[in-house]
Scaffold this motif. Structure first.
Motif, PDB file in Angstrom:
ATOM      1  N   ARG A 122     -61.162 -43.595   7.235  1.00 42.99           N
ATOM      2  CA  ARG A 122     -61.844 -42.560   7.709  1.00 42.99           C
ATOM      3  C   ARG A 122     -62.399 -41.401   6.919  1.00 42.99           C
ATOM      4  O   ARG A 122     -63.592 -40.915   7.132  1.00 42.99           O
ATOM      5  CB  ARG A 122     -61.036 -42.155   8.863  1.00 42.99           C
ATOM      6  CG  ARG A 122     -61.363 -43.591  10.113  1.00 42.99           C
ATOM      7  CD  ARG A 122     -61.146 -42.710  11.518  1.00 42.99           C
ATOM      8  NE  ARG A 122     -60.567 -43.566  12.213  1.00 42.99           N
ATOM      9  CZ  ARG A 122     -60.412 -44.428  13.012  1.00 42.99           C
ATOM     10  NH1 ARG A 122     -59.249 -43.938  13.419  1.00 42.99           N
ATOM     11  NH2 ARG A 122     -60.582 -45.844  13.747  1.00 42.99           N
ATOM     12  N   THR A 123     -61.286 -40.621   6.265  1.00 41.43           N
ATOM     13  CA  THR A 123     -61.505 -39.532   5.642  1.00 41.43           C
ATOM     14  C   THR A 123     -62.307 -39.864   4.632  1.00 41.43           C
ATOM     15  O   THR A 123     -63.543 -38.677   4.122  1.00 41.43           O
ATOM     16  CB  THR A 123     -59.996 -39.224   4.644  1.00 41.43           C
ATOM     17  OG1 THR A 123     -59.652 -38.733   6.064  1.00 41.43           O
ATOM     18  CG2 THR A 123     -59.802 -37.970   3.975  1.00 41.43           C
TER      19      THR A 123
ATOM     20  N   ILE B 228     -65.320 -39.929   5.993  1.00 44.84           N
ATOM     21  CA  ILE B 228     -66.746 -38.947   5.786  1.00 44.84           C
ATOM     22  C   ILE B 228     -66.681 -38.287   5.216  1.00 44.84           C
ATOM     23  O   ILE B 228     -68.408 -37.717   4.629  1.00 44.84           O
ATOM     24  CB  ILE B 228     -65.131 -37.832   7.482  1.00 44.84           C
ATOM     25  CG1 ILE B 228     -65.447 -39.014   8.203  1.00 44.84           C
ATOM     26  CG2 ILE B 228     -65.932 -36.754   6.969  1.00 44.84           C
ATOM     27  CD1 ILE B 228     -64.259 -38.270   9.449  1.00 44.84           C
TER      28      ILE B 228
ATOM     29  N   ALA C 254     -70.013 -39.723  10.713  1.00 45.15           N
ATOM     30  CA  ALA C 254     -69.616 -38.324  11.564  1.00 45.15           C
ATOM     31  C   ALA C 254     -68.406 -38.767  11.706  1.00 45.15           C
ATOM     32  O   ALA C 254     -68.353 -39.158  12.322  1.00 45.15           O
ATOM     33  CB  ALA C 254     -70.651 -39.144  12.585  1.00 45.15           C
ATOM     34  N   LEU C 255     -68.265 -37.026  11.695  1.00 47.08           N
ATOM     35  CA  LEU C 255     -67.036 -36.941  12.694  1.00 47.08           C
ATOM     36  C   LEU C 255     -67.269 -36.863  14.023  1.00 47.08           C
ATOM     37  O   LEU C 255     -68.362 -36.311  14.604  1.00 47.08           O
ATOM     38  CB  LEU C 255     -67.220 -35.585  12.189  1.00 47.08           C
ATOM     39  CG  LEU C 255     -66.492 -35.053  10.876  1.00 47.08           C
ATOM     40  CD1 LEU C 255     -66.381 -33.431  10.808  1.00 47.08           C
ATOM     41  CD2 LEU C 255     -64.315 -35.796  10.878  1.00 47.08           C
TER      42      LEU C 255
END
Length: 139
Positions: A125-126, A129, A135-136
């Motif tokens: 996920r990092t 992003i 998107a956060l």
């Protein structure tokens, strides 16, 4: 395993017991052949198995032991201790404590595995992003 509360005076055929517990007739016969019942299964005058209401509770326990990975030989040993009656409670406790300890080890191993997997998910996920591909999400 479904669990319908048994009628205290009811006697169940193997088919009825299968319906109540959600276990197959084959499984019930297999359990019996492996000594997993706490007493001999009584028979009707026609030779058919006649299970009492206490069997439903017993099968709930046996199913949990099996689901939790207790070896059949250990379940049979426990059943034999119950069949033998009072006076062997320390052996029963020791058997259950050993199984509980094994479960605790499995739970710890699963939690460690889950933490590693969670770390991988977070890393992916990092990375997404950082690339703007994800998107956060508000918490």
């Amino acid at each position: 395993m479904t669990h319908t509360p048994p009628d205290a005076d009811q006697v169940y055929s193997i088919g009825e017991l299968a319906d109540i517990t959600g276990l197959s007739v084959h499984t019930l016969r297999w359990y019996e052949s492996r000594g997993l019942f706490p007493r001999d299964v009584p028979r009707t005058s026609g030779g058919r198995r006649a299970y009492g209401p206490e069997t439903v509770g017993w099968l709930t326990l046996i199913a949990r032991l099996r689901e939790s990975g207790m070896p059949v030989a250990e379940m049979a040993k426990y059943s034999a201790l119950v069949r033998a009656g009072e006076g062997n409670e320390p052996e029963r406790i020791a058997l259950m404590e050993a199984h509980a300890a094994a479960l605790d080890e499995q739970i710890q191993a699963l939690m460690a595995s889950r933490a590693v997997i969670g770390g991988k998910i977070d890393a992916y996920r990092t990375a997404l992003i950082a690339r703007g591909a994800l998107a956060l999400e508000p918490s």
